[in-house]
Write an enzyme that holds these catalytic residues in place. Structure first.
Site, mmCIF file in Angstrom:
data_model
loop_
_atom_site.group_PDB
_atom_site.id
_atom_site.type_symbol
_atom_site.label_atom_id
_atom_site.label_comp_id
_atom_site.label_asym_id
_atom_site.label_seq_id
_atom_site.Cartn_x
_atom_site.Cartn_y
_atom_site.Cartn_z
ATOM 1 N N HIS A 165 -117.366 -3.322 53.363
ATOM 2 C CA HIS A 165 -117.290 -2.799 51.993
ATOM 3 C C HIS A 165 -118.011 -3.751 51.031
ATOM 4 C CE1 HIS A 165 -113.222 -0.889 53.321
ATOM 5 N NE2 HIS A 165 -114.050 0.113 53.140
ATOM 6 N N LYS A 200 -103.097 10.368 52.132
ATOM 7 C CA LYS A 200 -103.673 9.793 53.355
ATOM 8 C C LYS A 200 -102.590 9.090 54.182
ATOM 9 C CE LYS A 200 -107.723 7.260 54.850
ATOM 10 N NZ LYS A 200 -108.851 6.426 54.498
ATOM 11 N N ARG A 244 -121.462 4.450 58.877
ATOM 12 C CA ARG A 244 -121.458 3.547 60.034
ATOM 13 C C ARG A 244 -121.960 4.259 61.280
ATOM 14 N NH1 ARG A 244 -115.410 2.083 58.813
ATOM 15 N NH2 ARG A 244 -115.719 4.193 58.044
ATOM 16 N N SER A 274 -111.100 -0.717 58.331
ATOM 17 C CA SER A 274 -109.837 -1.260 57.830
ATOM 18 C C SER A 274 -108.690 -1.088 58.839
ATOM 19 C CB SER A 274 -109.468 -0.600 56.508
ATOM 20 O OG SER A 274 -110.478 -0.836 55.566
HETATM 21 P P1 ADP Z 1 -112.141 6.438 52.448
HETATM 22 O O1 ADP Z 1 -110.693 6.736 52.714
HETATM 23 O O2 ADP Z 1 -112.605 6.984 51.133
HETATM 24 O O3 ADP Z 1 -113.072 6.765 53.568
HETATM 25 P P2 ADP Z 1 -112.625 3.635 53.090
HETATM 26 O O4 ADP Z 1 -112.069 2.429 52.388
HETATM 27 O O5 ADP Z 1 -112.261 3.820 54.521
HETATM 28 O O6 ADP Z 1 -112.169 4.860 52.195
HETATM 29 O O7 ADP Z 1 -114.200 3.642 52.987
HETATM 30 C C1 ADP Z 1 -114.875 3.708 51.765
HETATM 31 C C2 ADP Z 1 -116.356 3.881 52.019
HETATM 32 O O8 ADP Z 1 -116.888 2.703 52.607
HETATM 33 C C3 ADP Z 1 -116.713 5.022 52.993
HETATM 34 O O9 ADP Z 1 -117.919 5.631 52.555
HETATM 35 C C4 ADP Z 1 -116.932 4.321 54.301
HETATM 36 O O10 ADP Z 1 -117.824 5.027 55.130
HETATM 37 C C5 ADP Z 1 -117.535 3.014 53.814
HETATM 38 N N1 ADP Z 1 -117.322 1.922 54.763
HETATM 39 C C6 ADP Z 1 -116.173 1.568 55.364
HETATM 40 N N2 ADP Z 1 -116.351 0.513 56.188
HETATM 41 C C7 ADP Z 1 -117.667 0.196 56.095
HETATM 42 C C8 ADP Z 1 -118.503 -0.779 56.736
HETATM 43 N N3 ADP Z 1 -118.013 -1.616 57.647
HETATM 44 N N4 ADP Z 1 -119.810 -0.813 56.405
HETATM 45 C C9 ADP Z 1 -120.308 0.079 55.510
HETATM 46 N N5 ADP Z 1 -119.590 1.031 54.889
HETATM 47 C C10 ADP Z 1 -118.291 1.099 55.181
#
Ligand code: ADP
Length: 163
Positions: A17, A41, A91, A129
Site C-alpha cells: 500500500h 466486510k 497484484r 493484509s
Molecule cells: P479493499 O478492501 O478496498 O480491497 P485493501 O486494503 O485490501 O482494501 O486494498 C486497497 C487497494 O490496494 C486495492 O486496490 C488493492 O488491490 C491494493 N493493494 C493491496 N495490497 C497491495 C500490494 N501489495 N501492492 C499493490 N497494491 C495493493
C-alpha cells in the site's frame, strides 16, 4: 491542484500500500488515503480508528498525503475531497476481475471519475493484509512487509517477540 483518492480497508496498511501511495503522489499533487469503514466486510480485525491511526503514523512527514476515514458511496467521498481519480492496485489476475467490476460500476455512478490502476511492485505482489495478520498471529517475522507503526500494533495484538 490535482487530487487522487486511494481508498481501501488497510487492515493493516502494508508496504505494498505504501508503495502505491508514493507512486500516486509522484503523479498527483495530493493523495487522499481513504480508510473505508468496511462494516460489511468479514474478517476485518482492526477498528476503523486503529486502521486510520496506523496509516496516519505511516505517512507522517510525507508531503501532500492525507488520511481520512469514510463511510458510504466511494464516488461521493471522492467528489467531496475534490479527487478527479481513484487509485487502485493490481497484484494478480484475481485482483483484476474484482477491480474492473468495481471500476465499471463507479464509472457508471460518476462518469467523470477516472479509475487509475497501478501494477503492484514486484517486491510486494504477494503481500496482502490477511496474510500479514496470519503470519503475525503465528509468530512469524513480518517486519519487511509492513511500516514500523504497524509492526508495533501487530506485536501488541498478537504478541510474540519474533515478529
Ligand atoms: P479493499 O478492501 O478496498 O480491497 P485493501 O486494503 O485490501 O482494501 O486494498 C486497497 C487497494 O490496494 C486495492 O486496490 C488493492 O488491490 C491494493 N493493494 C493491496 N495490497 C497491495 C500490494 N501489495 N501492492 C499493490 N497494491 C495493493
Amino acid at each position: 491542484m490535482s487530487t487522487i483518492l486511494y481508498p481501501g480497508t488497510f487492515d493493516p496498511v502494508t508496504n505494498g500500500h505504501m508503495d502505491l501511495i508514493v507512486r500516486g503522489r509522484r503523479l498527483f499533487d495530493r493523495v487522499v488515503v481513504g480508510v473505508a469503514a468496511a462494516h460489511h466486510k468479514s474478517g476485518v480485525f482492526f477498528s476503523a480508528e486503529e486502521r486510520r491511526a496506523m496509516l496516519e503514523e505511516s505517512v507522517r512527514g510525507m508531503d501532500g498525503v492525507e488520511v481520512l476515514s469514510f463511510d458510504g458511496l466511494l464516488v461521493d467521498f471522492a467528489r467531496s475531497v475534490g479527487a478527479k481519480a481513484i487509485l487502485r492496485g493490481l497484484r494478480a489476475m484475481s485482483d483484476y476481475e474484482f477491480e474492473t467490476q468495481m471500476a465499471f460500476m463507479n464509472r457508471r455512478l460518476d462518469e467523470e471519475m477516472e479509475i487509475f490502476f497501478l501494477p503492484a511492485d514486484e517486491r510486494y505482489t504477494f503481500v496482502n493484509s490477511s496474510l500479514i495478520k496470519e503470519i503475525a498471529r503465528l509468530g512469524g517475522d513480518v517486519s519487511s512487509f509492513v511500516p514500523a507503526p504497524v509492526l508495533g500494533r501487530l506485536r501488541k495484538s498478537f504478541g510474540g517477540s519474533r515478529s
